[in-house]
Design an enzyme around this catalytic site. Structure first.
Site, short mmCIF file in Angstrom:
data_model
loop_
_atom_site.label_atom_id
_atom_site.label_comp_id
_atom_site.label_asym_id
_atom_site.label_seq_id
_atom_site.Cartn_x
_atom_site.Cartn_y
_atom_site.Cartn_z
N LYS A 221 0.82 -1.21 0.00
CA LYS A 221 0.00 0.00 0.00
C LYS A 221 0.86 1.27 0.00
CE LYS A 221 -4.35 -1.81 1.78
NZ LYS A 221 -5.32 -1.85 2.89
N ARG A 255 -3.33 -10.31 5.28
CA ARG A 255 -3.92 -10.33 3.94
C ARG A 255 -2.90 -9.74 2.97
NH1 ARG A 255 -6.82 -6.90 0.57
NH2 ARG A 255 -8.43 -7.91 -0.70
#
Length: 272
Positions: A221, A255
């Site tokens: 991210k 995740r």
């Protein structure tokens, strides 16, 4: 710390890894990468072989300002792939990344076993009732607004306190419907500025007071690659660093796009 997936009890006292399979053309890292049967099956095979306990399938990109996707389009992307995966790998524990109750219901009826909702029921008032009827594990993420509006809503007086209140209300509501297996996701990058993400990570252990498994999703991210002044392609090492910190602060599910490295993280941290 156990959840029931299709009658199989998964013990989360030992952290698990959830592999990401994006079926969207515009996901921030791997958008459009898996668009034919061979590429999909190869990726699922790799993630399972590398040690993923769950495969999380998404057909609606939830990155900031992502384009709206109709329910029909989401359905068309999703259900043939669920069938394809379960035909080739019938033991796969599939998580469905959706905020729509109708999609969640049909996905579970077609063999998925977990619902992963970025809105924790806020974008579909039938979601809690649907999950209760299906009696499947439910991942509730923290977010404000929707993918199109969330970054304009990243304002907090005390983000950790506000998130704990958010989750306590969501958990109470979910329990009132009769939902048993709940997992919380702080939602890194969702309605949060850079400093918010790191403040939440720095205080992640406080979320253990909710007495629920914590899922974290840092994988590649912008909080990583913008901090490091690099790009998403070079954000794997940073992902591993943040996953390690999260595990030490009580995270139970990672995740990720890169399963093998996350599994190594879990194995090494478990030795401490």
């Amino acid at each position: 710390m156990t959840i029931n997936c299709l009658g199989k009890l998964i013990d989360l006292s030992s952290p698990k890894v959830m592999g990401i399979l994006n079926l969207t053309p515009n996901s921030f890292y791997d958008g459009g990468k898996f668009k034919n049967e061979k590429s999909i099956l190869n990726q699922v095979d790799k993630m399972l072989s590398d040690g993923a306990t769950f495969i999380d399938i998404g057909a609606y990109s939830s990155k900031p300002n992502a384009e709206f996707v109709s329910e029909k389009e989401e359905e068309n992307r999703l259900f043939p792939v669920i069938e394809l995966i379960l035909k080739e790998f019938p033991e796969t524990l599939i998580s469905i990344d959706t905020f729509r109750s109708a999609i969640a219901k049909k996905a579970i009826e077609n063999g998925a076993c977990i619902v992963n909702d970025i809105s924790a029921g806020s974008l579909d008032d039938k979601m809690f009732e649907t999950i209760a009827n299906l009696q499947v594990p439910y991942i509730m993420m923290h977010m404000k607004g929707n993918p199109q509006t969330m970054q304009g809503l990243a304002h907090y007086e005390n983000i950790v306190k506000e998130m704990l209140f958010y989750f306590s209300e969501k958990v109470a509501s979910a329990r009132s419907f009769g939902i048993n297996d709940l997992i919380i996701d702080p939602g890194f990058g969702f309605a949060k500025k850079m400093e918010h993400n790191f403040e939440v990570l720095n205080n992640l252990e406080l979320f253990q007071m909710l007495e629920l498994p914590i899922l974290v999703g840092f994988s590649r991210k912008s909080m990583i690659y913008k901090t490091l002044e690099t790009s998403v392609e070079f954000a794997l090492n940073g992902t591993t660093v943040l996953n390690t910190i999260a595990l030490q602060k009580g995270a139970k599910i990672l995740r990720v796009h890169d399963v093998r490295e996350a599994i190594e993280c879990v194995k090494l941290v478990s030795q401490l």
